[in-house]
Design an enzyme around this catalytic site. Sequence first.
Site, PDB file in Angstrom:
ATOM      1  N   ASP A   1      22.427  23.515  20.945  1.00  0.00           N
ATOM      2  CA  ASP A   1      23.796  23.163  20.552  1.00  0.00           C
ATOM      3  C   ASP A   1      24.778  24.161  21.170  1.00  0.00           C
ATOM      4  OD1 ASP A   1      25.949  21.827  19.513  1.00  0.00           O
ATOM      5  OD2 ASP A   1      25.585  22.384  17.432  1.00  0.00           O
TER       6      ASP A   1
ATOM      7  N   HIS B   1      26.570  21.300  25.113  1.00  0.00           N
ATOM      8  CA  HIS B   1      27.908  20.781  25.419  1.00  0.00           C
ATOM      9  C   HIS B   1      28.394  21.488  26.676  1.00  0.00           C
ATOM     10  CE1 HIS B   1      28.401  18.656  21.543  1.00  0.00           C
ATOM     11  NE2 HIS B   1      27.594  19.612  21.103  1.00  0.00           N
TER      12      HIS B   1
ATOM     13  N   HIS C   1      20.065  19.538  15.317  1.00  0.00           N
ATOM     14  CA  HIS C   1      20.329  20.769  14.554  1.00  0.00           C
ATOM     15  C   HIS C   1      20.100  20.684  13.045  1.00  0.00           C
ATOM     16  CE1 HIS C   1      24.051  18.588  14.180  1.00  0.00           C
ATOM     17  NE2 HIS C   1      24.539  18.986  15.321  1.00  0.00           N
TER      18      HIS C   1
ATOM     19  N   PHE D   1      34.424  24.714  15.889  1.00  0.00           N
ATOM     20  CA  PHE D   1      33.008  24.962  15.601  1.00  0.00           C
ATOM     21  C   PHE D   1      32.250  25.170  16.912  1.00  0.00           C
ATOM     22  CE2 PHE D   1      34.453  22.262  12.066  1.00  0.00           C
ATOM     23  CZ  PHE D   1      33.937  22.933  10.964  1.00  0.00           C
TER      24      PHE D   1
ATOM     25  N   ASP E   1      26.950  12.122  18.428  1.00  0.00           N
ATOM     26  CA  ASP E   1      26.980  13.560  18.137  1.00  0.00           C
ATOM     27  C   ASP E   1      27.962  13.913  17.030  1.00  0.00           C
ATOM     28  OD1 ASP E   1      26.019  16.201  18.649  1.00  0.00           O
ATOM     29  OD2 ASP E   1      27.898  16.624  19.681  1.00  0.00           O
TER      30      ASP E   1
ATOM     31  N   HIS F   1      23.938  13.495  14.644  1.00  0.00           N
ATOM     32  CA  HIS F   1      24.450  14.680  13.952  1.00  0.00           C
ATOM     33  C   HIS F   1      24.524  14.263  12.493  1.00  0.00           C
ATOM     34  CE1 HIS F   1      27.573  18.107  13.673  1.00  0.00           C
ATOM     35  NE2 HIS F   1      27.446  17.633  12.448  1.00  0.00           N
TER      36      HIS F   1
END
Lengths: 436, 314
Positions: free
Chosen positions: A310, A60, A237, A328, A150, A177
């Site tokens: 990530d 990101h 992830h 997060f 995502d 995700h």
Amino acid sequence: MKGEILFRNVRLVDGRGDFGQADVLIGEGRILSLAGGEAPKVVEAKGLVLSPGFCDPHAHLREPGQEVKEDLESGLTAAARGGYTDVVSMPNTQPVVDTPEAVRALWEKARQIGQARLHPAAALTQGQEGQWLSEARLLQEAGAVMLTDDGRTNEEAGVLALGLRYAASWGLVVAVHAEDAGLRRGGVMHEGEVSFRLGLPGNPAYAESARVARDLELLRYALEYAPSVPRLLHIQHLSTRRGLELVRQAKREGLPVTAEVTPHHLTLTDAALASFDPVYKVAPPLRPRADLEALLEGLLEGSIDCIGTDHAPHTPDEKALDLLRAPFGIPNLEVAWPLLYTELVEKQGFPLATLVERFTDGPRRVLGLAPIHLEEGAEASLVLWNPAEARPVDPQAFASKARYSPWAGWRLQGWPGLTLVAGRVVFSASHPELLY
Amino acid sequence: MSASATPTFPPHLLDFQDWSRPQIESLLETARMMQEVLARPVKKVPALTGFTVATVFFEPSTRTRISFELAARRMSADVVSFSGAMSSTTKGETYRDTLRTLEQLGIDAYIIRADAAGVCHQAYRWLGKPVLNAGDGWRAHPTQALLDAFTLLQSLGSLEGRKIAIVGDILHSRVARSNAELLPLLGAAVVACGPATLLPASLPGARLTTDLREALEDADAVMVLRLQKERMDKGLLPSLPEYIAAYQVTQARLGWAKPQAPLLHPGPMNRDVELEGILAEAPQSLVERQVANGQAVRMAVLYHLLVGRKRSEG
């Protein structure tokens, strides 16, 4: 033979194996020779390792719109310092990256910055709102390498099924995700013994595994329309043993699914939340040790294709909120390699070439990029790193704007000292003379 | 109190993770002395003269705050109060900024309440000064558990081998969590009971059950928790009447427990929801005594954090 840079006595390790020492001549953006030659710049590299540049399928970088957290310049500089030459940026920016113009603008700006190369991911649906598909073909022409909504999890199965079918026709990969929003509810950490003890809202492992199971069914469905597609669904992830088992089974069946795991899910557990420090608040959450061990096994056997960082920077002030309100995510582009080299290879005997593969060939395969191997003629996108140099993680020295880390103070080895992108030195801590 | 008999204490009361039985017993002994102070015509001692205590309530509360402030004043401390709710949309001052502002005013101890678990731990990390947890999210409410233990000890003499039932919304209850940490330290066996959607899968220090009869049967004491009506909004309970039918502690159901088993409630009470209304005034109800004891217990905790601890170190 004449080139530009000569690395003398450097040890070569790529995704295929450890090839011992060679004299590597770089020129014209390529590896000209593995048998030495002449160059104006000569690096005595005995004890250092040369590997293909790392590729991150999941970062990101926050531009446009959230430059207070990170921007292309800080993010791509952080990547280059971490040994990355190629980075996929997530589209959950403000506005969302869902138009060819936005993709082109990012790509052009990143090119001018000249650090790690940017490969933008674009939104699967317009505005990442999960309703209308975005223009996959035009986005691809503009440079998008991946489609994803995502963190806005794909709650509508019907929309994701259409997206998979449509992306398949253009050879694009769709990244998910995989967390069921209804099961995750307001969870801020893994639901289990620790969350019950700490009194924090939990997010159960089943939020991930139930969603992975659904998405694999949707993949099977999409394949009825596009049976021969080589890659289509990428699971971001992966964090649970059960999610991994589902991916492993699907791969055995030959489904075109790939998966990534983050550095934090391989090195930290939910026990860390007992400190109540939001630096450990990530999505999906840190899991118990049994999950971590299963993920290591999956990474070793190849059920997990690659490391996805990530990298999710937020401002230090945001991360100093309480655990319910802090966002997060953590920065990790600058520590991913030394962290996993130290914790996995040095401490646990994980095979080095396999780890290099998961940082290089693995992610490139996910994206449909050709692998980079250390041989004559190969593109000189490379990282030179030092397996012996040990120093503690110092977040204050990060190029990322997010100057905090759950690994602050961890003494790590394997720090990248030099990063080349297509023959050009973009980062050089170990050999600053090469920058000029 | 002689220095040699006093165990050393953690520099905060965040929860009971760092506490041992002798420490707790010493604290409760101090509370007994404070109770004597409170029985005097002039309810004031100079123990905390010169200390400044701040109550910092990020979550609104009147009863607990009054209890703490009075406890501090009874011992001659100066007291300042901050209250300001943090909502998820608040873009204003953060907890850290607020606490750092107070820090500049020379505060000696912080009494903090917040709606998020861990804020008191974070505050202690930021401030390095005594922090007293007045309730953090679902996590802990240690002075409530101490006053519950104090009240139970008054009534039962000892908690060794006693069965204490806690009934209600266990999952979201800091009172249940703190009691599950504390009461076993004093020898009690805790059984926590509630509807399946309001129970964690496990809770250290407590046995969990959805069966109210099993929880109450032969209980030496019963603690009833407040049911937050918002649990219905989040879909965790189908309806209030059903909760009442299945889990309300009534006079008849209290018959499952040992005769005259004391009845506790941390307040504020929803009469005729979690507890049959008339029970609040029944002879075995200790609800009012809990409130009175709260002050003595809070005086004892403040004394230990600010004076007793240093004295024992010296």
